[in-house]
Design an enzyme around this catalytic site. Structure first.
Site, PDB file in Angstrom:
ATOM      1  N   THR A  11      11.530  77.443 -50.381  1.00  0.00           N
ATOM      2  CA  THR A  11      10.497  78.109 -51.186  1.00  0.00           C
ATOM      3  C   THR A  11       9.086  77.720 -50.762  1.00  0.00           C
ATOM      4  O   THR A  11       8.125  78.352 -51.189  1.00  0.00           O
ATOM      5  CB  THR A  11      10.653  77.757 -52.686  1.00  0.00           C
ATOM      6  N   ARG A  35      13.146  77.612 -57.113  1.00  0.00           N
ATOM      7  CA  ARG A  35      12.236  78.636 -57.635  1.00  0.00           C
ATOM      8  C   ARG A  35      12.645  80.033 -57.137  1.00  0.00           C
ATOM      9  O   ARG A  35      12.248  80.456 -56.044  1.00  0.00           O
ATOM     10  CB  ARG A  35      10.793  78.281 -57.254  1.00  0.00           C
ATOM     11  N   VAL A  61      19.606  70.871 -55.495  1.00  0.00           N
ATOM     12  CA  VAL A  61      20.467  70.043 -54.628  1.00  0.00           C
ATOM     13  C   VAL A  61      20.988  68.791 -55.344  1.00  0.00           C
ATOM     14  O   VAL A  61      21.955  68.182 -54.906  1.00  0.00           O
ATOM     15  CB  VAL A  61      19.775  69.625 -53.303  1.00  0.00           C
ATOM     16  N   TYR A 153      10.203  56.112 -51.508  1.00  0.00           N
ATOM     17  CA  TYR A 153      10.230  57.296 -50.625  1.00  0.00           C
ATOM     18  C   TYR A 153      10.638  56.867 -49.212  1.00  0.00           C
ATOM     19  O   TYR A 153      11.529  57.475 -48.602  1.00  0.00           O
ATOM     20  CB  TYR A 153       8.864  57.998 -50.608  1.00  0.00           C
TER      21      TYR A 153
HETATM   22  P1  NDP Z   1       7.187  71.092 -50.073  1.00  0.00           P
HETATM   23  O1  NDP Z   1       6.947  70.440 -51.395  1.00  0.00           O
HETATM   24  O2  NDP Z   1       6.222  72.116 -49.619  1.00  0.00           O
HETATM   25  O3  NDP Z   1       8.661  71.703 -50.033  1.00  0.00           O
HETATM   26  C1  NDP Z   1       9.749  71.010 -50.562  1.00  0.00           C
HETATM   27  C2  NDP Z   1      10.915  71.968 -50.716  1.00  0.00           C
HETATM   28  O4  NDP Z   1      12.026  71.234 -51.229  1.00  0.00           O
HETATM   29  C3  NDP Z   1      10.629  73.087 -51.678  1.00  0.00           C
HETATM   30  O5  NDP Z   1      11.125  74.299 -51.152  1.00  0.00           O
HETATM   31  C4  NDP Z   1      11.404  72.705 -52.931  1.00  0.00           C
HETATM   32  O6  NDP Z   1      11.892  73.868 -53.561  1.00  0.00           O
HETATM   33  C5  NDP Z   1      12.583  71.935 -52.309  1.00  0.00           C
HETATM   34  N1  NDP Z   1      13.168  71.047 -53.291  1.00  0.00           N
HETATM   35  C6  NDP Z   1      12.631  69.943 -53.859  1.00  0.00           C
HETATM   36  N2  NDP Z   1      13.462  69.414 -54.757  1.00  0.00           N
HETATM   37  C7  NDP Z   1      14.572  70.213 -54.776  1.00  0.00           C
HETATM   38  C8  NDP Z   1      15.763  70.208 -55.505  1.00  0.00           C
HETATM   39  N3  NDP Z   1      16.028  69.266 -56.423  1.00  0.00           N
HETATM   40  N4  NDP Z   1      16.684  71.181 -55.269  1.00  0.00           N
HETATM   41  C9  NDP Z   1      16.437  72.136 -54.365  1.00  0.00           C
HETATM   42  N5  NDP Z   1      15.316  72.202 -53.628  1.00  0.00           N
HETATM   43  C10 NDP Z   1      14.387  71.253 -53.845  1.00  0.00           C
HETATM   44  O7  NDP Z   1       7.259  69.883 -49.036  1.00  0.00           O
HETATM   45  P2  NDP Z   1       7.575  69.830 -47.457  1.00  0.00           P
HETATM   46  O8  NDP Z   1       7.835  71.157 -46.905  1.00  0.00           O
HETATM   47  O9  NDP Z   1       6.523  69.010 -46.867  1.00  0.00           O
HETATM   48  O10 NDP Z   1       8.911  68.962 -47.497  1.00  0.00           O
HETATM   49  C11 NDP Z   1      10.119  69.332 -46.878  1.00  0.00           C
HETATM   50  C12 NDP Z   1      10.810  68.101 -46.358  1.00  0.00           C
HETATM   51  O11 NDP Z   1      10.014  67.519 -45.337  1.00  0.00           O
HETATM   52  C13 NDP Z   1      11.046  67.001 -47.382  1.00  0.00           C
HETATM   53  O12 NDP Z   1      12.328  66.459 -47.162  1.00  0.00           O
HETATM   54  C14 NDP Z   1       9.964  65.982 -47.065  1.00  0.00           C
HETATM   55  O13 NDP Z   1      10.338  64.687 -47.444  1.00  0.00           O
HETATM   56  C15 NDP Z   1       9.897  66.128 -45.562  1.00  0.00           C
HETATM   57  N6  NDP Z   1       8.680  65.660 -44.920  1.00  0.00           N
HETATM   58  C16 NDP Z   1       7.459  66.112 -45.322  1.00  0.00           C
HETATM   59  C17 NDP Z   1       6.320  65.656 -44.682  1.00  0.00           C
HETATM   60  C18 NDP Z   1       4.932  66.059 -45.117  1.00  0.00           C
HETATM   61  O14 NDP Z   1       3.972  65.344 -44.783  1.00  0.00           O
HETATM   62  N7  NDP Z   1       4.767  67.169 -45.804  1.00  0.00           N
HETATM   63  C19 NDP Z   1       6.408  64.722 -43.549  1.00  0.00           C
HETATM   64  C20 NDP Z   1       7.738  64.309 -43.231  1.00  0.00           C
HETATM   65  C21 NDP Z   1       8.825  64.783 -43.885  1.00  0.00           C
HETATM   66  P3  NDP Z   1      11.915  74.126 -55.145  1.00  0.00           P
HETATM   67  O15 NDP Z   1      10.821  73.312 -55.742  1.00  0.00           O
HETATM   68  O16 NDP Z   1      11.719  75.606 -55.279  1.00  0.00           O
HETATM   69  O17 NDP Z   1      13.279  73.705 -55.540  1.00  0.00           O
HETATM   70  C1  8X3 Z   2       5.816  62.490 -45.331  1.00  0.00           C
HETATM   71  C2  8X3 Z   2       4.928  61.738 -44.410  1.00  0.00           C
HETATM   72  O1  8X3 Z   2       3.394  59.695 -44.260  1.00  0.00           O
HETATM   73  O2  8X3 Z   2       3.207  61.096 -46.231  1.00  0.00           O
HETATM   74  O3  8X3 Z   2       7.137  62.086 -45.180  1.00  0.00           O
HETATM   75  O4  8X3 Z   2       5.116  59.669 -45.952  1.00  0.00           O
HETATM   76  S1  8X3 Z   2       4.142  60.491 -45.263  1.00  0.00           S
END
Ligand code: NDP
Ligand code: 8X3
Length: 252
Positions: A11, A35, A61, A153
């Site tokens: 999403t 969502r 999830v 985290y």
């Molecule tokens: P966003 O918050 O933009 O996206 C997170 C996504 O995860 C959303 O689509 C949300 O969907 C989904 N999500 C969260 N909780 C649940 C749940 N309980 N069930 C189903 N879906 C869920 O963040 P990012 O795109 O940045 O994050 C994606 C991944 O990348 C994560 O694992 C994050 O830890 C990882 N990551 C992010 C970084 C960053 O700096 N942004 C760096 C490194 C890793 P919805 O709320 O609709 O359920």
């Molecule tokens: C997301 C990157 O540095 O904000 O996993 O933890 S950081």
């Protein structure tokens, strides 16, 4: 025939960008998240722009029953999943360990670790049966180095790192590839979620340098899943050029 990729957390952010990128590159995508409206919007956007097919699954999830019911509901022509992208995840809060909130910790552990395991446990058996498939887990630089106030985290992402290594060993004889993609800072809804809707705090995280965007990570995912059959990218770390690791970044 297009390959089928299931992407959790489609999403927003990385997952959304991945769904779009894969559909533009001859994958049919199963997009999932909590969502529903955003999933409908994304489906419309993809169908308008590309010829790829899209199927929506709506589940949390963290809820094993919801995961199982959703995957069981897949129509026959969507059941043969080639690629699983375990992307759904979040950080909640940024506190020293003695001041952290138990609820935040549980949300991170339940989503980033248990959620990834529930989805994998449900989908991996069919990959094993057909001796074909690729699991891509989204880790983080936070899974390579712990940073101040990142405690839980970072712990969940270190767990993703270890689980990915274990999965790769277990899947070896079944010819299933397992990859970890570990991004540094990506501008998505990540910080808005971490800071519980505080936009000012969230925006500050990406001020003064060019971070990664969801599309950059999506391109890395596309790269790893399109290598020849005999090549498996085990582990990839990608950061913005302005970031060396969790501790060093240059301000432009
Ligand atoms: P966003 O918050 O933009 O996206 C997170 C996504 O995860 C959303 O689509 C949300 O969907 C989904 N999500 C969260 N909780 C649940 C749940 N309980 N069930 C189903 N879906 C869920 O963040 P990012 O795109 O940045 O994050 C994606 C991944 O990348 C994560 O694992 C994050 O830890 C990882 N990551 C992010 C970084 C960053 O700096 N942004 C760096 C490194 C890793 P919805 O709320 O609709 O359920
Ligand atoms: C997301 C990157 O540095 O904000 O996993 O933890 S950081």
């Amino acid at each position: 025939m297009n390959k089928i990729a299931l992407i959790t957390g489609a999403t927003s952010g990385i997952g959304r960008a991945t769904a779009i990128t894969l559909s533009e590159n001859n994958f049919d995508v199963i997009i999932t998240g909590r969502r529903q409206e955003l999933l409908e919007d994304l489906k419309k956007e993809i169908v308008d722009k590309s010829s790829g097919k899209v199927h929506i699954l709506h589940f949390d999830v963290r809820n094993k029953e919801e995961v199982d019911t959703a995957i069981d509901s897949l129509p026959k022509d969507w059941q043969d999943i080639d690629i699983l992208v375990n992307n759904a995840g979040l950080a909640v809060g940024l506190e020293h360990i003695h001041e952290g909130f138990i609820d935040d910790w549980e949300r991170m552990i339940d989503t980033n670790m248990k959620g990834l395991l529930y989805v994998t446990r449900k989908i991996a058996p069919s990959m094993v049966e057909k001796k074909h498939g690729h699991i891509v887990n989204i880790g983080s630089t936070a899974g390579k180095e712990a940073y101040e106030k990142g405690n839980v985290y970072c712990g969940t992402k270190h767990a993703v790192d270890a689980i990915t290594k274990g999965m790769r060993i277990d899947m070896l004889k079944h010819k299933i590839k397992v990859t970890a993609i570990n991004p540094g800072m990506v501008e998505t809804e990540f910080s808005l979620v971490r800071f519980k809707g505080d936009e000012e705090k969230a925006d500050k995280v990406y001020k003064g340098f060019t971070p990664l965007y969801g599309k950059d990570v999506a391109d890395a995912i596309l790269y790893v899943i399109t290598r020849p059959e005999h090549v498996c990218i085990n582990d990839m770390i990608l950061t913005a050029t302005a970031q060396a690791n969790s501790f060093y970044k240059t301000i432009e």
